[in-house]
Each structure stands twice: as structure tokens, then as C-alpha cells.
Write an enzyme that holds these catalytic residues in place. Structure first.
Site, mmCIF file in Angstrom:
data_model
loop_
_atom_site.group_PDB
_atom_site.id
_atom_site.type_symbol
_atom_site.label_atom_id
_atom_site.label_comp_id
_atom_site.label_asym_id
_atom_site.label_seq_id
_atom_site.Cartn_x
_atom_site.Cartn_y
_atom_site.Cartn_z
ATOM 1 C CD GLU A 13 -2.852 -1.202 2.496
ATOM 2 O OE1 GLU A 13 -3.899 -1.752 2.067
ATOM 3 O OE2 GLU A 13 -2.372 -1.179 3.398
ATOM 4 N N GLY A 79 -12.404 -3.334 2.594
ATOM 5 C CA GLY A 79 -13.749 -4.956 2.147
ATOM 6 C C GLY A 79 -15.265 -4.037 2.182
ATOM 7 C CG MET A 194 -8.975 -5.898 9.492
ATOM 8 S SD MET A 194 -7.101 -6.852 9.662
ATOM 9 C CE MET A 194 -7.489 -7.479 10.845
ATOM 10 C CD GLU A 195 -5.276 -2.129 9.622
ATOM 11 O OE1 GLU A 195 -5.856 -0.906 9.113
ATOM 12 O OE2 GLU A 195 -4.820 -3.072 9.702
ATOM 13 C CG ASP A 218 -12.105 -7.346 0.400
ATOM 14 O OD1 ASP A 218 -13.048 -8.047 1.351
ATOM 15 O OD2 ASP A 218 -11.192 -7.380 0.640
HETATM 16 N N1 ADE Z 1 -9.283 -5.056 3.989
HETATM 17 C C1 ADE Z 1 -9.861 -5.354 3.242
HETATM 18 N N2 ADE Z 1 -10.551 -5.793 3.353
HETATM 19 C C2 ADE Z 1 -10.794 -6.795 4.388
HETATM 20 C C3 ADE Z 1 -11.789 -7.253 4.750
HETATM 21 N N3 ADE Z 1 -12.212 -8.024 4.290
HETATM 22 N N4 ADE Z 1 -11.819 -7.635 6.600
HETATM 23 C C4 ADE Z 1 -11.266 -6.303 7.066
HETATM 24 N N5 ADE Z 1 -10.602 -5.908 6.384
HETATM 25 C C5 ADE Z 1 -10.358 -5.605 4.953
#
Ligand code: ADE
Length: 251
Positions: A13, A79, A194-195, A218
Site C-alpha cells: 500500500e 472490504g 482493521m485500523e 473485496d
Molecule cells: N481490508 C480489506 N478487506 C478487508 C476485509 N474484508 N475485512 C477487514 N479488513 C479488510
């Protein structure tokens, strides 16, 4: 001149950013390399924060206390949660929330204990600049950066920019049932990562200005881990570098 801290969770990234940085001095603190230098004429500190809320919080504190950054930008993947948020879209987080934080019945679900809030707002000026930068990137540079073969492989059509709630937790969400539960609990959530909300909490506590920009890799469903890995390898760095180049020019 303002000093901008730029964080990401994964090397891919920030790979392109590190390649373009000049006059770099690297300091290693708490198992992380902080690269201070110039990026598109702007004083920046770029760091790989690693994955998850603790990693992000520790890195944000170091950027604020050791490097005295004036602004903090987190860039990375997410996501898609909302039905209209597609792979290849960009999300600017105007509010951040920890979806896995639950100290009930002591505090309402999602509320950060003793801060009396569940959502933390990003800096509106910086977020607006990032939104315009993302729009410019998608209109001006995206077609050259992302080859037709890559667009087809990830079924990217015309990517859009969304602005709103980003939710964070210490889980990679890769089940239809899990993303559906998040959608039900937090109907206005645009994407999950996640951050971001950890950075938001630290910045709130230190009075630091921050913004979060995420590219959707995703749909947080059963094929999320496969989609995420491919997107990370082929696309992620182009978006981060492209959007940040556009925004650094305006600061
Ligand atoms: N970062 C990218 N895709 C993710 C997902 N599905 N869950 C958590 N963090 C992500």
C-alpha cells in the site's frame, strides 16, 4: 511547512510512495521504520504500521509524539459493506467506529469507554481534500494506471468515491453472514477494515487532525481473502500513490 504522517497496514500500500520519496532519513522505533523525507515537495513521514488496531494506535502515537506530524493520513484497502460500494471504489471516512468494541452492559455497544462516544469524526478539511484528490485520480490517472486486463480481472467498471462511515475491528471479514451482521448492526457503514478507528481514537485524544482513505478490494464475503490478495498485488499501490500525489499537491 506542514509535516504529514502517512500510514498503511501493508507494504504494497506504500511501495510506490517510498519509491518516490526524496532525502529520506529512516528511524526505527518499536519495530517500525519511520521514513522522513520529501514527497511531491511536501515534508512527510511514511510508515508501515502493520495490521490491526493495536499496531495502528502505537504507530499513530509515535508519529504524533516523536515526529510532531501536523496531519495524519491512513491509506489502504477495505472490504465493501454497503450494497452500493464496489471493488475499485474509494471510501473517505468522515466518521470511524470500532465494530468489535462491546463493553456492554457497562457501556452501550460500540461506545469507547470513558470517551462517551462511538464515532470519531475525521478532519473535515483534510477529508474534503482527499475526496477531491480521489475524484481527480479516478478521472485523470486511473485509466493509465490500471490496465484493461487488470480492470477485467477485477471486474472494475467506473469507480466511484464515497464519503461516510468506516468501521474497524481486529478481524478480516470474509463470510457473507459476518458482513450481513455488520450491515444490520451498522446500516450506514460503507466499508470495513482493521485500523482506521484506532487511528481516529488516538488522534482524538491528542487533538491531531487525521483522515482515512480506503480503496475497496473485496466485498467482505466468502471470496474476500482471494479478492483481497489479488487486488493488493496488482492494484493497491497505484491507488494510494495516485490519490496521495493529488492531495499532497494541494497542502
Ligand atoms: N481490508 C480489506 N478487506 C478487508 C476485509 N474484508 N475485512 C477487514 N479488513 C479488510
Amino acid at each position: 511547512m506542514l509535516r504529514i504522517g502517512i500510514m498503511a497496514a501493508l507494504y504494497e500500500e506504500i511501495a510506490d510512495l517510498l519509491d518516490t520519496m526524496e532525502n529520506v532519513v529512516t528511524r526505527r522505533i518499536g519495530m517500525r521504520d519511520y521514513h522522513a523525507g520529501t514527497l511531491h515537495g511536501q515534508d512527510c513521514v511514511v510508515v508501515l504500521a502493520r495490521i490491526g488496531k493495536v499496531a495502528a494506535a502505537a504507530t499513530a502515537v509515535t508519529l504524533i509524539r516523536e515526529f510532531s506530524v501536523d496531519r495524519l493520513v491512513f491509506t489502504g484497502l477495505a472490504g465493501g459493506v454497503a450494497s452500493h460500494v464496489n471493488v475499485g471504489d474509494v471510501v473517505i471516512g468522515t466518521a470511524l467506529l470500532q465494530h468489535d468494541l462491546d463493553a456492554s452492559p457497562l457501556f452501550p455497544r460500540h461506545e469507547i469507554p470513558l470517551l462517551s462516544r462511538s464515532r470519531i469524526l475525521a478532519d473535515s478539511g483534510l477529508s474534503a481534500k482527499l475526496e477531491r484528490a480521489a475524484q481527480r485520480y479516478l478521472q485523470q490517472d486511473w485509466a493509465q494506471d490500471i490496465s484493461p486486463a487488470t480492470r477485467e480481472a477485477f471486474r472494475l467498471s467506473v469507480p466511484r468515491v464515497h464519503v461516510g462511515l468506516i468501521i474497524s475491528g481486529d478481524q478480516f471479514v470474509n463470510r457473507v453472514a459476518s458482513v450481513r451482521a455488520l450491515r444490520e448492526a451498522l446500516p450506514d457503514a460503507l466499508c470495513v477494515e482493521m485500523e482506521g478507528a484506532a487511528v481516529a481514537q488516538v488522534c482524538h485524544e491528542y487533538g491531531a487532525r487525521f483522515a482515512i482513505v480506503r480503496t475497496v478490494s473485496d466485498r467482505a464475503d466468502d471470496s474476500a481473502s482471494h479478492d483481497f490478495s489479488g487486488f493488493l498485488a496488482a492494484v493497491a499501490s497505484h491507488y494510494s500513490a495516485g490519490i496521495l500525489r493529488q492531495v499532497l499537491d494541494t497542502l
